[in-house]
Scaffold this motif. Sequence first.
Motif, short mmCIF file in Angstrom:
data_model
loop_
_atom_site.label_atom_id
_atom_site.label_comp_id
_atom_site.label_asym_id
_atom_site.label_seq_id
_atom_site.Cartn_x
_atom_site.Cartn_y
_atom_site.Cartn_z
N TYR A 377 0.82 -1.21 0.00
CA TYR A 377 0.00 0.00 0.00
C TYR A 377 0.86 1.26 0.00
O TYR A 377 0.50 2.26 -0.63
CB TYR A 377 -0.96 0.00 1.20
CG TYR A 377 -2.14 -0.92 0.99
CD1 TYR A 377 -3.17 -0.55 0.14
CD2 TYR A 377 -2.21 -2.15 1.62
CE1 TYR A 377 -4.25 -1.38 -0.09
CE2 TYR A 377 -3.29 -3.00 1.41
CZ TYR A 377 -4.31 -2.61 0.56
OH TYR A 377 -5.38 -3.44 0.33
N VAL A 378 1.99 1.23 0.70
CA VAL A 378 2.90 2.38 0.67
C VAL A 378 3.37 2.64 -0.76
O VAL A 378 3.43 3.80 -1.21
CB VAL A 378 4.10 2.13 1.61
CG1 VAL A 378 5.18 3.19 1.38
CG2 VAL A 378 3.64 2.16 3.07
N ASP A 379 3.68 1.57 -1.49
CA ASP A 379 4.11 1.72 -2.89
C ASP A 379 2.95 2.14 -3.78
O ASP A 379 3.10 3.03 -4.64
CB ASP A 379 4.72 0.41 -3.40
CG ASP A 379 6.03 0.06 -2.72
OD1 ASP A 379 6.66 0.99 -2.15
OD2 ASP A 379 6.41 -1.12 -2.74
N LEU A 380 1.79 1.50 -3.60
CA LEU A 380 0.63 1.78 -4.44
C LEU A 380 0.20 3.24 -4.34
O LEU A 380 -0.09 3.89 -5.34
CB LEU A 380 -0.54 0.87 -4.03
CG LEU A 380 -1.87 1.11 -4.74
CD1 LEU A 380 -1.77 0.80 -6.22
CD2 LEU A 380 -2.98 0.27 -4.09
N PHE A 381 0.18 3.77 -3.12
CA PHE A 381 -0.30 5.13 -2.89
C PHE A 381 0.82 6.16 -2.81
O PHE A 381 0.57 7.33 -2.55
CB PHE A 381 -1.13 5.18 -1.61
CG PHE A 381 -2.43 4.45 -1.68
CD1 PHE A 381 -2.98 4.06 -2.90
CD2 PHE A 381 -3.13 4.14 -0.54
CE1 PHE A 381 -4.18 3.39 -2.98
CE2 PHE A 381 -4.35 3.48 -0.59
CZ PHE A 381 -4.87 3.09 -1.82
N ASN A 382 2.06 5.69 -3.01
CA ASN A 382 3.20 6.61 -2.95
C ASN A 382 3.20 7.40 -1.65
O ASN A 382 3.32 8.63 -1.63
CB ASN A 382 3.19 7.55 -4.16
CG ASN A 382 4.47 8.35 -4.28
OD1 ASN A 382 5.55 7.89 -3.87
ND2 ASN A 382 4.39 9.54 -4.84
#
Length: 505
Positions: A377-382
């Motif tokens: 989620y950190v990567d998905l939502f930057n």
Amino acid sequence: MGDIVLQLRDISKSFPGVQALDKVRLNVYEGEVMALLGENGAGKSTLIKVLSGVLQRDEGTIIFRDRPVAYQSARQAQEDGIAVIHQELNLIPKMKVYENVFLGHEIRGKLGNDKNQMIAKTRELLSRVGVQLDPKQTVESLSIAQQQMVEIAKALLLDAKVIIMDEPTDTLPDEEVASLFNVIRELKAAGKAIIYISHRLQEVFEIADRASILRDGRFIAESMISQLSMEKLIHMMVGRTLDQQFPYEPGEKQKPALSVRHLSNAHVHDISFDLHKGEVLGVAGLVGAGRTELAQTLYGLHPWERGEATLLGEAFQPKNPHHAISRGLYYMTEDRKRNGLILTMDVKCNITLSSLRAILRRGAIDNKAEKTSVNEYVDLFNIKTPSIRQRVRNLSGGNQQKVVLSKALMTQPEVLILDEPTRGIDVGAKKEIYQLISELKSRGKAVLMISSEMPEILGMSDRIMVLHEGRKKGELSRKEATQERIMKMIVSHNTRESETDGAKA
């Protein structure tokens, strides 16, 4: 026309990423009611905070009674003759009426506070506004209208020349509104200047002498009420065009994910609608419209008194939020800091907080699975954070909002209710949130989006449902919807008539 008692000239105020006020001006006249109008986010609240010393202006001049002033605190402004009666009344419920009136300005006698003199003066002040109350009553025993009279008595005690009323009728029944208006007329006759903030435009035409309109933090116009029509006033309030910041993509209409019929309780009244998969249904309305209450009812936070619903084709009436989440509906609160996040906990714990069962292995949290999911989620939502172990309170507002959204999506909802999804975040972060909403829509998720920002509602919604005072006023398709049409629907007194003005679900 009375003399100008208060002038604001070219007032500017900015916050990180937001120009809240841009060279705003305002004239306030002795013995008149000046309606300060504008949509949510127009800058009204910020202007009042600057005027009353809560915030310091970046630029501009304030002239009060023919002299420039620069208040450093709300108390300083109050003692100079500017009183603010906030929407959330500034009273201490457990204290008596006279104690609230004299709080910070007690009359001293030889042996301490002169209680009898304060009681007598409070009774006199209340009688001036036509209220017969026992000053020895506790404030919590009073109605909202009576509490407002106590606030006005406080202003009279300090001989306020300017009294600012922020949404004073928002929670009042009609008969108490009439009483308040009588008091306002008495204050006018005594030469007081009233700044009146309200979203109830019919009231503005009844009580105000003139109006000043703000839009997007800028001054638009000052006009005598007698020279305005409802249509002209609405046009001045909402007359702006959308820009390209909304990444809207039309989708194919799919079957309903959530169907609600005749939903009623203490907060909402006879509301029916359909929300389809792959759709963003915007919910528009002004302060007190019942938007958040509708969302919280669907989430199981308020009991249902009447009505029925289906979620993904099966009967749905949640007993509590856990029940709603287990059925595939998640509500993302408008107040992320108070209700959406635990600020002292880290990013990892906040994201997984509503989905712990998904990462349990033999009754214990699988740390590896938790870390893997959170990093996705950190990567998905930057999400910009030095580590998933960073405390959420150290993140920017936009990144905090992404953490809340990550927490919501980790529950794997089919229906997502977003309440003010971009409140308090800068323009760049807003666009990222809009892109995420569009992505959810493309995946077939059903999104109910509540927003006080009209451009956001118009820019992101496939359809728009309009609420006012807990009731549905109608629906509009994206093609039909304009800011003027939504405002006309809101101020219409005839619900049935306004519903025929829009598209049906």
